[in-house]
Design a protein around this motif. Structure first.
Motif, PDB file in Angstrom:
ATOM      1  N   LEU A   9       0.876  -1.193   0.024  1.00 40.20           N
ATOM      2  CA  LEU A   9       0.223  -0.168   0.153  1.00 40.20           C
ATOM      3  C   LEU A   9       0.984   1.309  -0.018  1.00 40.20           C
ATOM      4  O   LEU A   9       0.501   2.506   0.481  1.00 40.20           O
ATOM      5  CB  LEU A   9      -1.026   0.120   1.264  1.00 40.20           C
ATOM      6  N   ARG A  10       1.936   0.968  -0.539  1.00 40.92           N
ATOM      7  CA  ARG A  10       2.996   2.167  -0.564  1.00 40.92           C
ATOM      8  C   ARG A  10       3.480   2.880   0.963  1.00 40.92           C
ATOM      9  O   ARG A  10       3.466   3.892   1.072  1.00 40.92           O
ATOM     10  CB  ARG A  10       2.514   3.425  -1.308  1.00 40.92           C
ATOM     11  N   GLU A  11       3.596   1.749   1.889  1.00 41.86           N
ATOM     12  CA  GLU A  11       4.116   1.867   3.052  1.00 41.86           C
ATOM     13  C   GLU A  11       5.401   2.630   3.351  1.00 41.86           C
ATOM     14  O   GLU A  11       6.028   2.427   2.418  1.00 41.86           O
ATOM     15  CB  GLU A  11       3.834   0.509   3.949  1.00 41.86           C
ATOM     16  N   GLY A  12       5.683   3.031   4.600  1.00 41.36           N
ATOM     17  CA  GLY A  12       6.946   3.429   4.786  1.00 41.36           C
ATOM     18  C   GLY A  12       7.009   5.053   4.069  1.00 41.36           C
ATOM     19  O   GLY A  12       5.897   5.625   4.022  1.00 41.36           O
ATOM     20  N   ASN A  13       8.397   5.304   3.970  1.00 44.91           N
ATOM     21  CA  ASN A  13       8.481   6.645   3.453  1.00 44.91           C
ATOM     22  C   ASN A  13       7.922   7.655   4.404  1.00 44.91           C
ATOM     23  O   ASN A  13       7.158   8.546   4.115  1.00 44.91           O
ATOM     24  CB  ASN A  13       7.950   6.941   2.253  1.00 44.91           C
ATOM     25  N   THR A  14       8.047   7.520   5.803  1.00 42.76           N
ATOM     26  CA  THR A  14       7.461   8.242   6.536  1.00 42.76           C
ATOM     27  C   THR A  14       8.339   9.360   6.943  1.00 42.76           C
ATOM     28  O   THR A  14       9.628   9.274   6.857  1.00 42.76           O
ATOM     29  CB  THR A  14       7.056   7.442   7.891  1.00 42.76           C
ATOM     30  N   PRO A  15       7.744  10.438   7.579  1.00 43.18           N
ATOM     31  CA  PRO A  15       8.688  11.736   7.751  1.00 43.18           C
ATOM     32  C   PRO A  15       9.366  11.623   9.045  1.00 43.18           C
ATOM     33  O   PRO A  15       9.005  10.875   9.871  1.00 43.18           O
ATOM     34  CB  PRO A  15       7.747  12.733   7.860  1.00 43.18           C
ATOM     35  N   LEU A  16      10.629  12.286   9.104  1.00 42.77           N
ATOM     36  CA  LEU A  16      11.328  12.457  10.359  1.00 42.77           C
ATOM     37  C   LEU A  16      11.293  14.048  10.608  1.00 42.77           C
ATOM     38  O   LEU A  16      11.592  15.079   9.767  1.00 42.77           O
ATOM     39  CB  LEU A  16      12.777  12.350  10.047  1.00 42.77           C
TER      40      LEU A  16
END
Ligand code: F0G
Length: 472
Positions: free
Chosen positions: A107-114
């Motif tokens: 589901l295009r997971e990850g790529n979360t902000p820092l």
């Protein structure tokens, strides 16, 4: 149907799909160390009954040079290929990979902000303070990073049903990934003990949802028996594929920090899968030369659900001290954590600490993270509350770089947030009187007549009081 590293993978028959690397993973028991190519449905060692972890000799092979890996992973950020768009599969050289790309459920997971946390920096006196916000995943929690990998292997093995016991987030994530992967899902949750928001996600994604009259630990026990009797694939974090996916939180974090390790990573602890996964990733990164030194990984629990704290203090980490869990941070309301041994190992290997925080400290920290304009669910807020404690103990020093792992989105538990701001959160509890100290953090809604005068008067009153003067 056992989960396995298949002979196809072993023989390297991947010709038509060059985007997937060769996978040669094995299951290794964390207790007796025995290594096997396949695992039974309960994901326990057939020799000693302990938990399994995934290992792959190819991760250590000389073909994987740190600099080359970093450059491949960075380049994929500008690619539109389905696997590259996932912040998990982007790191597939360090993951077990399926036989075919067709099996991948993403589901295009990850790529979360820092995020930087300027207000919390001011409150704690730590200028280099960051939040890795896993609540920005597709279903609103860190579970998605692990679920994409485990659901992929469930689909590859041809399972019709997947199942989990949950305090809410795992079930929401599992139900979504099962739906995307064309599988049915069975959810076991403790009745009345998970937030409506999480429960409603499972319903909408089409799960068969059972609210059991027990706690999370009771649900997990039942699930373990169920998978031995019925052909359902268990997607709790006992499933080692989950933890492999959750490793990517640490890979992505280090990439965001240009591979300069922070001094501390602080994570909430419940069933202890996430801390185990992050620790495993850190150790693998050190081994591969991706980072020059290890950050200290610390785990924070709620005082009322402090099994790991007690396991370390009362039993030196040698046997589990379980507790009857109780906390309003329902995501971590767990008394008998399955992955406690894995967590003890990574805490010891990285030199991290384990602490507990009170219900009041959790509520205050959650309001402070909310006031940063990002917010999180209560279980995630234990990280900021824990950091304050670790600073007081001089375990963390103000000049060090600290990353808090925020595991769930603010919208995951609106009841908690509303009760907090209305002042009802501690109604009828032993904390009621002390909770008056949280008054400056509350922003209750105001009901007014629909007149300009009423709104202007309220605005003027708000301007006079400065509710954002916080102390640690
Ligand atoms: N934070 C949130 C928001 C969680 O949902 C959980 C666990 C944790 C922290 C703790 O992570 O279990 O890996 O130590 N939630 C599980 C669930 C148990 O069923 O959703 P852990």
């Amino acid at each position: 149907m056992p989960s396995s590293a298949t002979s196809d993978q072993g023989s390297g028959k991947q010709g038509s799909e060059p985007s997937l690397p060769l996978s040669t993973f094995r299951f290794r028991c964390i207790g007796c160390g025995s290594v096997t190519p396949s695992a039974a449905q309960d994901f326990r060692c057939s020799e000693c009954g302990n938990l399994l972890e995934i290992t792959d000799p190819s991760w250590k092979s000389t073909s994987l040079h740190a600099a080359a890996l970093k450059s491949i992973w960075r380049d994929r950020r500008s690619s539109n290929l389905p696997l590259d768009l996932s912040g998990v599969w982007r790191f597939r050289e360090l993951l077990p990979v399926p036989q075919s790309e067709q099996h991948v459920v993403t589901l295009r997971e990850g790529n979360t902000p820092l995020y930087e946390l300027p207000q919390s920096s001011r409150i704690t006196g730590v200028p280099r303070l960051y939040a890795k916000h896993q609540g920005m995943n597709p279903t609103g929690s860190f579970k998605d990073a692990g679920m994409t990998v485990a659901a992929t292997f469930a689909r590859q093995a041809g399972y019709r049903w997947v199942a989990c016991a949950s305090t809410g987030n795992t079930s929401a994530s599992m139900a979504a990934y099962a739906a995307r992967g064309g599988m049915r899902s069975l959810v076991l949750v403790p009745e009345g003990k998970i937030s409506w928001s999480k429960l409603s996600q499972a319903l909408d994604y089409g799960a068969l949802t059972c609210q059991l009259r027990t706690d999370f630990d009771g649900c997990l026990r039942l699930l373990q028996e169920l998978v031995r009797r019925a052909p359902v694939y268990q997607l709790n974090s006992i499933n080692p594929f989950r933890l492999e996916g959750q490793k990517t939180l640490a890979l992505e974090l280090l990439e965001q920090l240009d591979w300069h390790p922070p001094d501390h990573i602080i994570v909430p602890g419940g069933n202890l899968g996430n801390s185990s996964a992050i620790g495993k990733a850190l150790l693998e990164m050190l081994d591969l030369g991706l980072i020059p030194r290890l950050p200290k990984l610390s785990v924070i629990q709620a005082e009322g659900a402090n099994a790991l704290v007690r396991t370390l203090r009362e039993a030196g980490g040698k046997r589990l001290v379980s507790v009857q869990a109780e906390t309003r941070a329902t995501a971590i309301r767990i008394g008998n954590p399955a992955s406690w041994e894995k967590a003890v190992k990574v805490l010891q290997a990285t030199g991290g600490a384990c602490e507990q925080v009170s219900e009041l400290e959790i509520a205050q920290a959650k309001a402070e993270i909310g006031a940063e304009g990002i917010g999180c669910e209560p279980a995630s807020a234990v990280t900021l509350a824990g950091l304050k404690k670790l600073l007081r103990q001089h375990f963390v020093r103000w000049e060090e770089t600290v990353v808090l792992v925020l595991t769930g989105n603010l919208l995951k538990d609106p009841d908690f947030t509303m009760e907090f701001h209305r002042g009802d959160l501690f109604q009828g509890t032993a904390h009621k009187r002390e909770s008056d100290s949280l008054m400056p953090f509350r922003h209750p809604p105001v009901v007014l007549d629909a007149t300009l005068d009423a709104v202007i008067k309220t605005l003027e009153q708000a301007e006079k009081s400065d509710p954002t003067h916080f102390d640690v």
